[in-house]
Design an enzyme around this catalytic site. Structure first.
Site, mmCIF file in Angstrom:
data_model
loop_
_atom_site.group_PDB
_atom_site.id
_atom_site.type_symbol
_atom_site.label_atom_id
_atom_site.label_comp_id
_atom_site.label_asym_id
_atom_site.label_seq_id
_atom_site.Cartn_x
_atom_site.Cartn_y
_atom_site.Cartn_z
ATOM 1 C CG HIS A 151 0.223 3.339 -2.094
ATOM 2 N ND1 HIS A 151 0.992 4.480 -2.057
ATOM 3 C CD2 HIS A 151 -1.004 3.745 -2.491
ATOM 4 C CE1 HIS A 151 0.266 5.513 -2.425
ATOM 5 N NE2 HIS A 151 -0.956 5.106 -2.689
ATOM 6 C CB SER B 183 0.697 10.021 -1.876
ATOM 7 O OG SER B 183 0.749 8.653 -2.114
ATOM 8 C CE LYS C 295 -3.692 13.889 -7.999
ATOM 9 N NZ LYS C 295 -4.298 12.621 -7.599
ATOM 10 N NE ARG D 52 -6.701 6.465 2.010
ATOM 11 C CZ ARG D 52 -6.172 7.275 1.123
ATOM 12 N NH1 ARG D 52 -4.986 7.794 1.346
ATOM 13 N NH2 ARG D 52 -6.817 7.603 0.035
HETATM 14 P P1 ADP Z 1 -3.384 8.716 -2.407
HETATM 15 O O1 ADP Z 1 -4.874 8.596 -2.221
HETATM 16 O O2 ADP Z 1 -2.589 8.382 -1.186
HETATM 17 O O3 ADP Z 1 -2.919 9.938 -3.114
HETATM 18 P P2 ADP Z 1 -3.261 7.019 -4.768
HETATM 19 O O4 ADP Z 1 -3.947 7.866 -5.748
HETATM 20 O O5 ADP Z 1 -1.934 6.527 -5.199
HETATM 21 O O6 ADP Z 1 -2.968 7.550 -3.343
HETATM 22 O O7 ADP Z 1 -4.223 5.811 -4.365
HETATM 23 C C1 ADP Z 1 -4.336 4.599 -5.028
HETATM 24 C C2 ADP Z 1 -5.226 3.703 -4.231
HETATM 25 O O8 ADP Z 1 -4.565 3.369 -3.015
HETATM 26 C C3 ADP Z 1 -6.578 4.299 -3.809
HETATM 27 O O9 ADP Z 1 -7.560 3.282 -3.843
HETATM 28 C C4 ADP Z 1 -6.338 4.735 -2.389
HETATM 29 O O10 ADP Z 1 -7.534 4.729 -1.642
HETATM 30 C C5 ADP Z 1 -5.398 3.644 -1.919
HETATM 31 N N1 ADP Z 1 -4.577 4.062 -0.791
HETATM 32 C C6 ADP Z 1 -3.763 5.123 -0.679
HETATM 33 N N2 ADP Z 1 -3.191 5.176 0.541
HETATM 34 C C7 ADP Z 1 -3.679 4.115 1.234
HETATM 35 C C8 ADP Z 1 -3.512 3.629 2.564
HETATM 36 N N3 ADP Z 1 -2.773 4.256 3.454
HETATM 37 N N4 ADP Z 1 -4.166 2.515 2.900
HETATM 38 C C9 ADP Z 1 -4.968 1.883 2.012
HETATM 39 N N5 ADP Z 1 -5.193 2.295 0.761
HETATM 40 C C10 ADP Z 1 -4.552 3.394 0.365
#
Ligand code: ADP
Length: 160
Positions: A19, A130, A43, A92
Site C-alpha cells: 500500500h 493484507s 466484512k 499486483r
Molecule cells: P488487500 O487487497 O491487501 O486486502 P485493500 O483492500 O486494502 O488490500 O486494497 C486496496 C488497494 O490496494 C487495492 O487496489 C489493492 O489491489 C491494492 N493493494 C493491496 N496490496 C497491494 C500491493 N502489495 N501492491 C499494490 N497494490 C496493493
C-alpha cells in the site's frame, strides 16, 4: 497544471509496504492524495477503524499532501461528496485485473465522470496482501519485511 486530488481507498487491514509503495507513487503525481479506509460492515476486519487509521498515520508520517479519511457505503457516493473524480487502485498481478476491471467498470456506470488510475507496485511487493500479513501474523510468523515496524508491533501484540 490542473490541481488534482485523488482518493486511494481500501481496507488497509493492516497497511502494508505494498500500500505504501502505491501511496508514494500516487502522491508524486497528484497534488493531494486522500487515503481512505473503507469500512465494510459485512466484512469482519482484524483491526478496528481507529487502529487502521493510527497505523496509516504512523506509516505515512507528516506529509501535508496526504490525508487520511474513512467511509462506508458506496465509493461513488463518497467521491461525489468529496468532489473528487480520480480513484487510485493498485495492481499486483494479472489476477487482480479481473476484479479491479469489474469494479472500475461498475463505478463508471454509477458515476460517469469517475476515473480509476492503476499503479503497479515494486515487484518485491507484488505478492503482498493484507490477508497474507494477517495469516502470517496468526501463526506468529515474521512480518517485518511486509509491514512497517509499528504495524508489526501491533500485530505481534494483538496476536500474542
Ligand atoms: P488487500 O487487497 O491487501 O486486502 P485493500 O483492500 O486494502 O488490500 O486494497 C486496496 C488497494 O490496494 C487495492 O487496489 C489493492 O489491489 C491494492 N493493494 C493491496 N496490496 C497491494 C500491493 N502489495 N501492491 C499494490 N497494490 C496493493
Amino acid at each position: 497544471m490542473k490541481q488534482k486530488i485523488a482518493v486511494y481507498a481500501g481496507s488497509f487491514d493492516p497497511v502494508t509496504y505494498g500500500h505504501l509503495d502505491i501511496i508514494r507513487r500516487a502522491s508524486k503525481i497528484f497534488n493531494h492524495l486522500v487515503v481512505s479506509i473503507f469500512t465494510n460492515k459485512n466484512k469482519k476486519a482484524m483491526f478496528t477503524l481507529k487502529e487502521r487509521k493510527d497505523m496509516l498515520k504512523k506509516a505515512i508520517g507528516r506529509d501535508k499532501n496526504i490525508s487520511i479519511d474513512c467511509f462506508d457505503g458506496l465509493l461513488v457516493d463518497y467521491v461525489k461528496q468529496k468532489k473528487v473524480n480520480v480513484v487510485i487502485r493498485g495492481l499486483r498481478a494479472i489476477s487482480d485485473l479481473e476484479y479491479e476491471f469489474q469494479i472500475a467498470g461498475i463505478n463508471r456506470m454509477l458515476y460517469k465522470d469517475i476515473e480509476t488510475v492503476f499503479f503497479m507496485p515494486s515487484a518485491k511487493y507484488s505478492h503482498l496482501s493484507s490477508s497474507m500479513v494477517r495469516e502470517i501474523g496468526k501463526f506468529k510468523g515474521d512480518v517485518s519485511k511486509l509491514v512497517p515496524p509499528y504495524v508489526a508491533k501491533i500485530i505481534k501484540k494483538r496476536l500474542s
